[in-house]
Structure formats: structure tokens, C-alpha cells
Design an enzyme around this catalytic site. Structure first.
Site, PDB file in Angstrom:
ATOM      1  N   LYS A  56      -1.556-140.097 -78.946  1.00  0.00           N
ATOM      2  CA  LYS A  56      -0.454-141.028 -79.224  1.00  0.00           C
ATOM      3  C   LYS A  56       0.397-140.541 -80.388  1.00  0.00           C
ATOM      4  O   LYS A  56       1.621-140.486 -80.306  1.00  0.00           O
ATOM      5  CB  LYS A  56      -1.052-142.401 -79.527  1.00  0.00           C
ATOM      6  CG  LYS A  56      -0.119-143.537 -79.265  1.00  0.00           C
ATOM      7  CD  LYS A  56      -0.864-144.849 -79.427  1.00  0.00           C
ATOM      8  CE  LYS A  56      -1.803-145.104 -78.258  1.00  0.00           C
ATOM      9  NZ  LYS A  56      -2.845-146.085 -78.588  1.00  0.00           N
ATOM     10  N   ARG A  62      -2.604-148.447 -84.432  1.00  0.00           N
ATOM     11  CA  ARG A  62      -2.900-147.981 -83.085  1.00  0.00           C
ATOM     12  C   ARG A  62      -3.884-146.820 -83.114  1.00  0.00           C
ATOM     13  O   ARG A  62      -3.791-145.940 -83.942  1.00  0.00           O
ATOM     14  CB  ARG A  62      -1.597-147.547 -82.417  1.00  0.00           C
ATOM     15  CG  ARG A  62      -0.456-148.520 -82.688  1.00  0.00           C
ATOM     16  CD  ARG A  62       0.873-148.025 -82.161  1.00  0.00           C
ATOM     17  NE  ARG A  62       0.855-147.830 -80.735  1.00  0.00           N
ATOM     18  CZ  ARG A  62       1.845-147.249 -80.048  1.00  0.00           C
ATOM     19  NH1 ARG A  62       2.903-146.783 -80.692  1.00  0.00           N
ATOM     20  NH2 ARG A  62       1.748-147.108 -78.753  1.00  0.00           N
ATOM     21  N   GLY A 106      -6.721-147.925 -73.593  1.00  0.00           N
ATOM     22  CA  GLY A 106      -7.353-149.218 -73.795  1.00  0.00           C
ATOM     23  C   GLY A 106      -8.795-149.176 -74.259  1.00  0.00           C
ATOM     24  O   GLY A 106      -9.419-150.208 -74.418  1.00  0.00           O
ATOM     25  N   MET A 131      -9.963-148.044 -77.105  1.00  0.00           N
ATOM     26  CA  MET A 131     -10.136-148.385 -78.517  1.00  0.00           C
ATOM     27  C   MET A 131      -9.108-149.450 -78.868  1.00  0.00           C
ATOM     28  O   MET A 131      -8.375-149.921 -78.024  1.00  0.00           O
ATOM     29  CB  MET A 131      -9.997-147.135 -79.361  1.00  0.00           C
ATOM     30  CG  MET A 131     -11.180-146.215 -79.177  1.00  0.00           C
ATOM     31  SD  MET A 131     -10.953-144.664 -80.011  1.00  0.00           S
ATOM     32  CE  MET A 131      -9.553-144.000 -79.177  1.00  0.00           C
ATOM     33  N   ARG A 136       2.900-140.223 -72.787  1.00  0.00           N
ATOM     34  CA  ARG A 136       1.726-139.376 -72.549  1.00  0.00           C
ATOM     35  C   ARG A 136       1.756-138.930 -71.089  1.00  0.00           C
ATOM     36  O   ARG A 136       2.449-139.544 -70.273  1.00  0.00           O
ATOM     37  CB  ARG A 136       0.433-140.126 -72.842  1.00  0.00           C
ATOM     38  CG  ARG A 136       0.224-141.315 -71.926  1.00  0.00           C
ATOM     39  CD  ARG A 136      -1.076-142.053 -72.237  1.00  0.00           C
ATOM     40  NE  ARG A 136      -1.053-143.373 -71.601  1.00  0.00           N
ATOM     41  CZ  ARG A 136      -1.623-144.462 -72.089  1.00  0.00           C
ATOM     42  NH1 ARG A 136      -2.263-144.417 -73.221  1.00  0.00           N
ATOM     43  NH2 ARG A 136      -1.555-145.604 -71.443  1.00  0.00           N
ATOM     44  N   HIS A 150      -4.833-152.399 -67.410  1.00  0.00           N
ATOM     45  CA  HIS A 150      -5.943-151.469 -67.591  1.00  0.00           C
ATOM     46  C   HIS A 150      -6.740-151.229 -66.310  1.00  0.00           C
ATOM     47  O   HIS A 150      -7.123-150.113 -66.018  1.00  0.00           O
ATOM     48  CB  HIS A 150      -6.888-151.979 -68.669  1.00  0.00           C
ATOM     49  CG  HIS A 150      -6.397-151.689 -70.043  1.00  0.00           C
ATOM     50  ND1 HIS A 150      -5.953-150.440 -70.395  1.00  0.00           N
ATOM     51  CD2 HIS A 150      -6.245-152.470 -71.125  1.00  0.00           C
ATOM     52  CE1 HIS A 150      -5.564-150.467 -71.647  1.00  0.00           C
ATOM     53  NE2 HIS A 150      -5.718-151.695 -72.122  1.00  0.00           N
ATOM     54  N   ARG A 201     -27.074-123.152 -37.826  1.00  0.00           N
ATOM     55  CA  ARG A 201     -28.539-123.302 -37.835  1.00  0.00           C
ATOM     56  C   ARG A 201     -28.997-123.669 -36.438  1.00  0.00           C
ATOM     57  O   ARG A 201     -28.863-124.823 -36.024  1.00  0.00           O
ATOM     58  CB  ARG A 201     -28.942-124.402 -38.805  1.00  0.00           C
ATOM     59  CG  ARG A 201     -28.749-124.019 -40.262  1.00  0.00           C
ATOM     60  CD  ARG A 201     -28.742-125.232 -41.143  1.00  0.00           C
ATOM     61  NE  ARG A 201     -27.472-125.921 -40.991  1.00  0.00           N
ATOM     62  CZ  ARG A 201     -26.858-126.585 -41.965  1.00  0.00           C
ATOM     63  NH1 ARG A 201     -27.406-126.664 -43.147  1.00  0.00           N
ATOM     64  NH2 ARG A 201     -25.704-127.179 -41.742  1.00  0.00           N
ATOM     65  N   ARG A 248     -27.764-118.035 -37.079  1.00  0.00           N
ATOM     66  CA  ARG A 248     -29.083-117.779 -37.634  1.00  0.00           C
ATOM     67  C   ARG A 248     -30.123-118.089 -36.572  1.00  0.00           C
ATOM     68  O   ARG A 248     -30.170-119.197 -36.037  1.00  0.00           O
ATOM     69  CB  ARG A 248     -29.327-118.658 -38.855  1.00  0.00           C
ATOM     70  CG  ARG A 248     -30.686-118.369 -39.478  1.00  0.00           C
ATOM     71  CD  ARG A 248     -30.920-119.157 -40.719  1.00  0.00           C
ATOM     72  NE  ARG A 248     -31.151-120.568 -40.406  1.00  0.00           N
ATOM     73  CZ  ARG A 248     -31.324-121.493 -41.340  1.00  0.00           C
ATOM     74  NH1 ARG A 248     -31.227-121.168 -42.612  1.00  0.00           N
ATOM     75  NH2 ARG A 248     -31.547-122.740 -40.999  1.00  0.00           N
ATOM     76  N   GLU A 269     -33.493-115.297 -49.269  1.00  0.00           N
ATOM     77  CA  GLU A 269     -33.905-116.611 -49.755  1.00  0.00           C
ATOM     78  C   GLU A 269     -35.326-116.602 -50.308  1.00  0.00           C
ATOM     79  O   GLU A 269     -35.906-117.640 -50.589  1.00  0.00           O
ATOM     80  CB  GLU A 269     -33.741-117.679 -48.671  1.00  0.00           C
ATOM     81  CG  GLU A 269     -34.373-117.321 -47.338  1.00  0.00           C
ATOM     82  CD  GLU A 269     -33.991-118.280 -46.222  1.00  0.00           C
ATOM     83  OE1 GLU A 269     -33.610-119.428 -46.504  1.00  0.00           O
ATOM     84  OE2 GLU A 269     -34.087-117.881 -45.046  1.00  0.00           O
ATOM     85  N   SER A 312     -26.818-112.967 -46.555  1.00  0.00           N
ATOM     86  CA  SER A 312     -26.361-114.312 -46.850  1.00  0.00           C
ATOM     87  C   SER A 312     -27.433-114.946 -47.724  1.00  0.00           C
ATOM     88  O   SER A 312     -28.586-115.068 -47.320  1.00  0.00           O
ATOM     89  CB  SER A 312     -26.177-115.104 -45.555  1.00  0.00           C
ATOM     90  OG  SER A 312     -25.856-116.439 -45.853  1.00  0.00           O
ATOM     91  N   ASN A 336     -30.679-122.610 -51.426  1.00  0.00           N
ATOM     92  CA  ASN A 336     -31.635-123.734 -51.484  1.00  0.00           C
ATOM     93  C   ASN A 336     -33.059-123.217 -51.540  1.00  0.00           C
ATOM     94  O   ASN A 336     -33.826-123.545 -52.430  1.00  0.00           O
ATOM     95  CB  ASN A 336     -31.498-124.636 -50.258  1.00  0.00           C
ATOM     96  CG  ASN A 336     -30.132-125.277 -50.166  1.00  0.00           C
ATOM     97  OD1 ASN A 336     -29.391-125.292 -51.139  1.00  0.00           O
ATOM     98  ND2 ASN A 336     -29.796-125.783 -48.996  1.00  0.00           N
ATOM     99  N   CYS A 358     -24.859-119.218 -48.438  1.00  0.00           N
ATOM    100  CA  CYS A 358     -24.857-120.444 -47.673  1.00  0.00           C
ATOM    101  C   CYS A 358     -25.820-121.365 -48.389  1.00  0.00           C
ATOM    102  O   CYS A 358     -26.593-120.922 -49.225  1.00  0.00           O
ATOM    103  CB  CYS A 358     -25.242-120.213 -46.221  1.00  0.00           C
ATOM    104  SG  CYS A 358     -26.890-119.557 -46.006  1.00  0.00           S
ATOM    105  N   TYR A 377     -18.062-114.071 -49.949  1.00  0.00           N
ATOM    106  CA  TYR A 377     -17.726-115.369 -49.363  1.00  0.00           C
ATOM    107  C   TYR A 377     -18.727-116.443 -49.753  1.00  0.00           C
ATOM    108  O   TYR A 377     -19.822-116.152 -50.235  1.00  0.00           O
ATOM    109  CB  TYR A 377     -17.656-115.266 -47.831  1.00  0.00           C
ATOM    110  CG  TYR A 377     -18.997-115.079 -47.141  1.00  0.00           C
ATOM    111  CD1 TYR A 377     -19.550-113.804 -47.001  1.00  0.00           C
ATOM    112  CD2 TYR A 377     -19.690-116.173 -46.629  1.00  0.00           C
ATOM    113  CE1 TYR A 377     -20.778-113.633 -46.365  1.00  0.00           C
ATOM    114  CE2 TYR A 377     -20.921-116.003 -45.997  1.00  0.00           C
ATOM    115  CZ  TYR A 377     -21.466-114.728 -45.868  1.00  0.00           C
ATOM    116  OH  TYR A 377     -22.675-114.559 -45.256  1.00  0.00           O
TER     117      TYR A 377
END
Ligand code: ADP
Ligand code: MG
Ligand code: MG
Length: 880
Positions: A31, A101, A110, A112, A357, A472, A578, A634, A753, A772, A776, A839, A859
Site C-alpha cells: 500500500k 493503514r 482485509g 490486517m 495495487r 472481502h 497400462r 506397457r 522403477e 520411462s 511411483n 510416467c 518428456y
């Protein structure tokens, strides 16, 4: 120990003829910075000064006190301000009143405190009345001061004051306090004083310097108030930033019908449309507007839904002010090259700007505004990308109302934040916290206060009965991407009876309601939603993203529908199909289970032969949909437990379904059961034991490839850990290939993996075209933490600061990331043409994507709906 610089200048001036503006948002707060900038541009700003954010840190460092050097400088500045304005703080003939302010580096609308009309007491209010010849105005300002001081500094619940005001208004039969008579104001003030006395046993200070000092301290203290703390944690704002305090001479929007106060956005914050958008209140002060207690009028005719009321628009009623304001607004936008959110006040016909702002906006508006500004030549493509967050894109793809259904619209409010949300209605933040754990909730309030921020974050949507588009509730909801309808006047919240009253209809707490924040509709019940269609600026934006990213983005898909979604978002192909998921259909599942459960090779082959044409049909459909885009198929990787039931009742069903005696089914499942199926007989291992399974899949693959015009085939082996294993399986693939479709070209890849596969990258790479990385499983096996069981305790690691993030969500760079990096380097050392991608969940996580870009992967592949997010993350990472 941090080195502390010696600070000499704690205050920075603005709004004087001489240009004092310097500093930065981190010093002056957002501000204070905006005011300093406008001041240096020569805009009409009431003069004042800002105590820098270091003051806030100093306040806490000194055990919550204002140090003497700071206070001395404040007092000296007040004297200068008296000279500049010709008014006197705490005295006459014209008393100087101040606005205090808050403002941090990142704007926290809003969150504070702000206190207006400081400097009034029983004596100066009289002087102000004399000086202005308007006692009604003077006492109206005093009434506001006592209310704010009582609430903000003395901690008295605000509704006690509102109740007094509402009571008097009802007596006077007035819609708005603009019309309170002087007598009525005296009564209000008397009652306010009584409230303060009964509540605290003391009174507010008559000494104006005491008012000033206490308020500065309160603003510093509000930095650590509950709502500010919640807002910071939701928005990842540093707790160390601190707030500045801006102390400014007051201008009065409550000095009669030629005075007003309002807000203005230089573009529509909800749609992004390039037209001024804002609201105002006549004869009022700004707090009323932003608090959402009163519903204001729009500034443009366009903003007013009914033609009969069009003359209430600022542009009709105060055309001169409107034209001055719009000129300044456009100048400000051009200067900052960003959509501005401007606060202004008109005192007896003179326009003052109080704040500017960068405006908060919906995701849709963010994209539209950025693209428009690029086309207007204000910003370049890189800047466009900087301004759009990945979660903007996520919100944009949120569902909207399915127009094909019939809905019952109960009433209409203001379309404050776009999107559709259904939920059970609740009236209090406490209920939101309790119920949102299990159900989607809609928070219904007369108006939201900044204290509600935590529960707003938990609610699916927000509905208010009062307040305008710039209250607000609306500002915060747009920032959060929550659907919000504001100012639905026809709704009465009956807390006692626990229902909503809309006309004659009663809707009890806990019933379902839907809001459409794009149209303002309040709809009965739960409604169907559909995915949004991309709008023109979104398409342009994604074209930019495509141009600026380096990595390829693919989708994980095994159905034509999912693949088509990926295509509509411009995926580069399917990065993970899959095949085990392709058997989830009931007919296929039955055969598939028989195939798993049989112990004789001949009958297994028999079942596989029956499955083959089905698999072939599915592949062919995918190839046709892809029309030549690559697809990584796969080969089967079923952790067996995922395909077999465990409950006794389900077992009996299965026996019936596949026509085996129950005892037989039980026996075989018992034999197949594994202690740890995730590390069990799955993936490529299954094909080492039962090659016929892969042979069937390969036959289906190559035969379907023969039947389509274009196909870019990539075959992938899951869960491998060694080169010899790859060679064994590669031979099987080649045999089928040669037999069925020797002239069809395909690429071969493996999943990385298992840590051992990463360690063996150099020996595996020459055998294949691509890696690939299955992040996970790689995370699971590297940490030795099951991704299903880890949920229970990984949170403890995060809470105790032992892990930064959940490694199943954001890639663990030091461990799993290091393995990936090693696999890339070693793999490319023996096969320079090796392509490497990701993947798994991490392929759609922006923070992980940034890491993948940095180690030069080719990728990522992610779920179809995350393709645009992944693309943006990749482009942003590429620009770093
Ligand atoms: P917020 O951070 O919530 O926007 P502000 O400090 O901007 O809080 O104050 C809220 C409102 O108070 C402003 O919109 C404005 O209408 C009013 N206000 C602030 N400063 C002044 C001033 N110097 N004179 C008159 N009104 C003011
Ligand atoms: Mg403001
Ligand atoms: Mg896996």
C-alpha cells in the site's frame, strides 16, 4: 546470527509537492509503495507517511513496543503534515484526522487492520463541526471512529455496534446510515460509549497521541492475528515480512451527496473483460464498502442488471468524476502494466486516490488479461507465462454447469467468483471445519469477514446475502479460486430455526444447494457439471506455452475417451498405456481372472486366445484415435491382488461368475497369495514364468497395427532390473514381430522403477530406445515405503520437519532424483540416442517437472487433464 543493519530512517513521506517517493514494496508494504508511486506520478493523494516494515520486526524484537526513535520520527512527521494540510492534530480551528493503514509486501486484502478518523475526541468533534459547518458529518465521523477503535483496538465484537446502528436505522426507517440525523447520531454515540464501558470497564483514549500510539501497535500486532497468519500460510507468504503502517491525512467521502467512496478495477476481475469495473457508495467511508455490510452501486451502466436503475451508475450520476477517474485508472494501468485495483474517495466534488495495487482476479481473468496485454504490446510472452500459475490452469479446467439439465433457480445474487459449487449448507466456520472433512459444504453468511478465511478455504463455495462484488468475500474467493455468489438479498438466514428462507421456500441447514459464481444463480440441490471448453485466450496462451517449452508432454491413457481429452489439450502422444487397465471391463475381467487362476498352460492359452480379439479391438481403436501420434504400450503389469477379491462373499460370487467350484477358487487364491504383492510376481517377472501372456498381447498389438493406416508403436517392459532379463523378453517380442508384421517399425523401452534398473542403466540402455522412469514405484522401492501404507506416517515426517514434502507427490531430488540422474547419464553414455521420460504422478507435479527439466529429460507423461498444467510447468522451468 543475522547481521542487523542500523536503521536511521523509519518513515517515508508521500503526497507532498516535492517528490519523496522511494523505497520498495518489501520496505513500504504494498500500500505504501503504491501511494509513493502515485505520489511521484503527481496523482491526487492525501499526504502522509509510511512506517517501514522494519518497524514491525523491531516492534516484535523489542517485546511488542514501539521504540523511541520510531515514535520521535512519527511525531515529527505529524508536525510536517499539520503544516502541509493547515490542520491541527488534536486541536483547532480545523482538526487533522488520520487514517492508519496496514500493508505488507504481498497484498493481503482485509487481513490486517485499518482505522479511520483517528484524532477525534469529545472536543475535536465539536471543532470539526464548527470548521465544516456540518455537525452531522462531524458526528458521523466520530461514530465511525468509536466503532473502529472499540472493535479493532479494544477487541469488542463488531456485531454489538452494528446492532445499535441497525436498531436506530429501523426506528428511522432508513436503508442506509447516510441519512442518520444529528440526533440519531448522538444516540448512537451514547450507546457505543456504553458498550465500550460495559465491555471493558474503561473508555477509549481522549488523548489523540495515545490513540495514535495504540493504533500503530495494534496494526503491528495484527500481523500475527489469526486471520493474517492463516492467510499467509494459505498463500505461502513469509512470516518475517512484517507489515508497514501508513499514516495518512483523511479525506471524507461522508461529507454530503457530493461526496462518495469506491473501488475500481481497470479490467473485470471475474471475466478479464477490458472494461472498467467497480462500485461506489454515496456519502460514506470506504470501510463500509470493503466490509460488504452495504451493497453499493456499480460505476458503469453495464454493471447494472436492470435498465430502470441505470441512472444509479457513477457514469450517469457523476459523469465528471467518472471521466477523471477513468483517465487516472488507465494511466495507472499503463504505468504498472498490470490490471489495477484502485480505491478512491470524492470529498465535496474533489477526487482523491487512496490505493492502487495489482488486482486479484479469477483464473479465467488472469489468462485473458495477460494475453490481452501481450496483444496490446504492454508485456512480452515470457511475462505472460510468469503471470499465470499452474493452479490457475488447474482451476480453469474445473467443471461448469451442464446446461442440458433442468435446474431450479431459487434466486439470483452477484456473480462474484466464477465456477459452480454444490454442497450442504452451513452457517458457521465451525460447521465448515467439522463437515468439510466428509462432505462438500457451502458456507452461507450475511457477509464474510476476514476472520472466515480459514473456513472459506475448506468450503466448496461461498454464498453471502449482503455485500458487493468488491467486498472481502468476493476478493478473497476470487484469489482462492472458490466459486462465490455475493449479495443474494432475497435470502434470509434464520439461525434460530436453522434454515434459509428464500421467498416462501425453507431450506434447512444440511440440505444441498448449488451456486453458480459465473452467473450468480442460487440453485436447488446438487447439479451435474461438465468440463469447460477452452476459450480463445486460453488457446492462444497454450500456443505460447508450446512455443516456450522444451520437454514433450504426453498423457497416460488406455481408453479412447481419455486419449481424446489428451488430444484436445495438445498432448504429444500417449506416454503410458497400462494394458492391465484395459481388462477392467466385466466381460474381460471374468476371462482375465480365469486366466490368472488356471494352473494348466493349455487352458491359460485357451483363455488368452479368447482375450486376444478383445485386446486387439481396443488397441485398434486407440491407434485410430491417435492418427499417427506415438503410443507407449506397457505390457501387462498386474499386481495380482488388484485383480482378485479377498472377501468370502466376493469369492463365492467369483466362483459363480467364472464357473469354478468355490473350494477350488479358494485353494488357488491361497496358492497365488503373496505376502507383499507390490514386490511380488508382477511385471516382466510374470512373463518370465508365463511368456504366453505377453505373446498374446504382442499378437494383438501387431495385428491391430497392420489394420490401421498410421501408427507409431512403442512397446514397454515393466519392472525390469537386468539386461539379461531384457534380452530374454526382447527375443519374445522379436519372434512375434517377425511372424506377424515384420515391416512395422516399433520402438522398445523399459520402465526404470527399481533402484537396480537405475544402477544397471549402462548395460540396459544399448538394448532399448527409451527409458520411462516410473516414479511411483521407484519412490516406493528407493524409500522402502509402501505408497499405500506411507500415508499413515509420512505426515509425521513432514510435521517434524524431517521431510520437506510427500515424496509420492513431489519428487525427492536428493535420493530418487539422484538415481534418475544417474540412469540418464549412464544410459546416454552407452546409447547417446536414448530418450528418457517420466510416467507416474510426478509427471504432472509442477515442482517435480522443474527438476526433470533441469536434468534434461525428454518428456513427461501425466493424466490427460493435467497435460496443460504440465506443459506450463515445463515452459516455466525452461525459462528459468
Ligand atoms: P485494505 O487493506 O483493507 O484495503 P485500507 O487501508 O485500504 O485497507 O483501508 C480501507 C478503506 O479505508 C479504503 O478503501 C478507504 O476507502 C478508506 N481509507 C483509507 N485511507 C483513507 C484516507 N486517507 N481517507 C479516507 N478514507 C481512507
Ligand atoms: Mg484498501
Ligand atoms: Mg510400476
Amino acid at each position: 546470527m543475522l547481521h542487523k543493519k542500523q536503521i536511521e530512517q523509519w518513515v517515508y513521506r508521500f503526497g507532498y509537492d516535492t517528490d519523496y517517493s522511494n523505497g520498495h514494496p518489501s520496505i513500504l508494504g504494498n500500500k505504501g509503495y503504491g501511494l509513493a508511486q502515485m505520489s511521484s506520478l503527481g496523482f491526487p493523494i492525501p499526504p502522509g507517511f509510511t512506517i517501514i516494515t522494519d518497524g514491525c520486526r523491531d516492534y516484535y524484537a523489542k517485546g511488542q513496543t514501539i521504540a523511541q526513535p520510531i515514535w520521535d520520527q512519527v511525531v515529527a512527521e505529524i508536525q510536517l503534515l499539520e503544516k502541509e494540510t493547515g490542520k491541527h492534530f488534536g486541536g483547532g480551528p480545523f482538526p487533522l484526522l488520520l487514517a492508519l493503514r496496514s500493508g505488507a509486501k504481498s497484498s493481503m486484502p482485509g487481513m490486517m487492520d485499518t482505522l479511520l478518523n483517528l484524532g477525534l475526541n469529545d472536543e475535536t468533534v465539536q471543532l470539526l463541526g464548527h470548521a465544516t459547518q456540518d455537525f452531522r458529518f462531524a458526528y458521523d465521523s466520530y461514530r465511525r471512529f468509536i466503532e473502529m477503535y472499540g472493535h479493532i483496538i479494544m477487541g469488542i465484537p463488531h456485531h454489538l455496534f452494528t446492532a445499535v446502528l441497525d436498531g436506530i436505522k429501523q426506528q428511522d426507517n432508513l436503508r442506509h446510515q447516510e441519512g442518520l440525523s444529528l440526533n440519531a447520531l448522538h444516540t448512537v454515540i451514547d450507546n457505543y460509549k456504553k458498550i465500550i464501558w460495559t465491555h471493558t470497564g474503561t473508555t477509549y483514549p481522549q488523548n489523540v497521541f495515545e490513540q495514535l500510539r495504540k493504533t500503530i501497535a495494534a496494526i503491528f500486532a495484527s500481523w500475527n492475528g489469526a486471520r493474517a497468519v492463516t492467510y499467509r500460510s494459505l498463500n505461502h507468504i513469509d512470516d518475517q515480512d512484517g507489515t508497514a503502517v501508513t499514516i495518512q491525512s483523511m479525506v471524507f467521502g461522508n461529507r454530503g451527496t457530493d461526496s462518495l467512496t469506491g473501488v475500481l478495477f481497470t479490467r473485470n476481475p471475474s471475466t478479464g473483460e477490458r472494461s472498467l469495473f467497480g462500485e461506489y457508495l454515496i456519502n460514506a467511508q470506504g470501510e463500509e464498502l470493503v466490509s460488504g455490510l452495504t451493497t453499493p452501486w456499480p460505476i458503469t451502466k453495464q454493471g447494472i442488471p436492470s435498465i430502470q436503475q441505470a441512472d444509479h451508475a457513477l457514469e450517469e450520476k457523476y459523469p465528471l468524476i467518472f471521466s477523471q477517474l477513468s483517465n487516472l485508472a488507465i494511466e495507472l494501468e499503463n504505468y504498472f502494466r498490470e490490471m489495477q485495483d484502485i480505491e478512491y474517495t470524492v470529498e465535496q466534488g474533489k477526487l482523491w486516490l487512496l490505493q492502487t495495487r495489482n488486482g486479484k482476479r479469477s483464473a479465467k481473468a488472469a489468462v485473458k488479461i495477460a494475453i490481452d496485454m501481450m496483444q496490446e504490446g504492454k508485456i512480452d510472452a515470457k511475462e505472460v507465462l510468469k503471470r499465470i500459475d499452474c493452479n490457475h490452469i488447474e482451476r480453469l479446467l474445473h467443471p461448469t454447469l451442464d446446461e442440458s439439465q433442468t435446474i431450479e433457480v431459487l434466486t439470483q445474487g452477484l456473480p462474484a467468483a466464477p465456477g459452480v459449487a454444490s454442497g450442504v449448507i452451513v452457517f458457521s466456520p465451525e460447521e465448515v471445519a467439522a463437515i468439510s472433512k466428509t462432505e462438500s459444504v457451502l458456507l452461507v453468511r450475511p457477509e464474510t469477514t476476514p476472520d472466515d478465511i480459514g473456513s472459506m478455504a475448506m468450503a466448496a463455495g461461498i454464498l453471502t446475502t449482503k455485500g458487493g462484488m468488491t467486498a472481502h468475500a468476493a476478493v478473497v474467493a476470487r484469489g482462492m479460486g472458490k466459486p462465490c455468489v455475493c449479495g443474494a438479498h432475497d435470502i434470509t438466514i434464520d439461525r434460530q430455526n436453522k434454515w434459509l428462507l428464500i421467498g416462501q421456500t425453507k431450506i434447512p441447514v444440511g440440505s444441498w444447494l448449488t451456486i453458480n459464481g459465473t452467473t450468480g444463480q442460487v440453485i436447488k440441490g446438487k447439479v451435474a457439471t461438465i468440463r469447460q471448453k477452452p476459450f480463445p485466450e486460453f488457446i492462444t496462451f497454450m500456443q505460447l506455452v508450446d512455443k516456450l517449452k522444451r520437454m514433450e508432454v504426453r498423457a497416460n491413457a488406455e481408453t479412447v475417451q481419455d486419449g481424446a481429452v489428451g488430444r484436445s489439450f495438445g498432448m504429444a502422444g500417449i506416454g503410458l498405456c497400462r494394458t492391465e487397465h484395459m481388462f477392467f471391463h466385466p466381460d474381460k475381467m471374468c476371462l482375465f481372472r480365469k486366466m490368472i487362476l488356471t494352473f494348466s498352460k493349455t487352458s491359460r492359452i485357451d483363455f488368452l486366445t479368447k482375450l486376444m480379439p478383445m485386446q486387439k479391438r481396443d488397441f485398434k481403436a486407440l491407434f485410430q484415435m491417435l492418427d499417427g501420434l506415438p503410443i507407449t504400450i506397457r505390457l501387462l503389469d498386474p499386481p495380482l491382488h488388484e485383480f482378485l477379491p479377498s472377501h468370502p462373499k466376493d469369492l463365492a460370487d467369483l466362483a459363480l461368475q467364472i464357473d469354478y467350484p468355490l473350494s477350488e477358487v479358494e485353494k488357488r487364491i491361497e496358492l497365488l497369495s503373496e505376502v507383499n504383492p507390490m514386490l511380488g510376481h508382477r511385471g516382466a517377472r510374470l512373463a518370465i514364468t508365463f511368456p504366453e501372456i505377453y505373446v498374446m498381447q504382442l499378437q494383438a498389438l501387431f495385428q491391430s497395427a497392420l489394420e490401421v493406416e498410421k501408427v507409431a508403436l512403442e512397446i514397454m517392459l515393466p519392472l525390469v532390473f537386468d539386461a539379461k532379463e531384457v534380452i530374454f523378453l526382447k527375443n519374445i517380442i522379436e519372434e512375434v514381430h517377425q511372424k506377424i508384421a515384420p515391416h512395422i517399425v516399433y520402438k522398445l523401452g523399459v520402465m526404470i522403477e527399481l533402484p537396480r534398473a537405475a544402477l544397471q542403466a549402462a548395460t540396459i540402455a544399448p538394448l532399448v530406445d527409451f527409458f520411462s522412469v516410473g516414479t511411483n514405484d521407484l519412490t516406493q522401492t528407493t524409500f522402502g515405503i509402501s505408497r499405500d501404507d506411507g500415508v499413515k506416517f509420512l505426515e509425521d515426517y513432514q510435521q517434524k520437519g524431517l521431510l520437506q514434502a510427500d515424496p509420492f507427490v513431489t519428487i525427492d531430488q536428493e535420493g530418487v532424483g539422484a538415481l534418475i540422474q544417474m540412469a540418464v547419464t549412464n544410459g546416454r553414455s552407452t546409447n547417446p540416442r536414448l530418450k528418457v521420460g517420466i510416467c507416474g504422478e510426478h509427471g504432472g507435479d509442477p515442482a517435480s517437472i522443474q527438476f526433470f527439466e533441469s536434468i534434461g529429460l525428454d518428456y513427461v507423461s501425466t493424466s490427460p487433464y493435467r497435460v496443460p498444467i504440465a506443459k506450463l510447468a515445463a515452459a516455466k522451468a525452461n525459462l528459468l
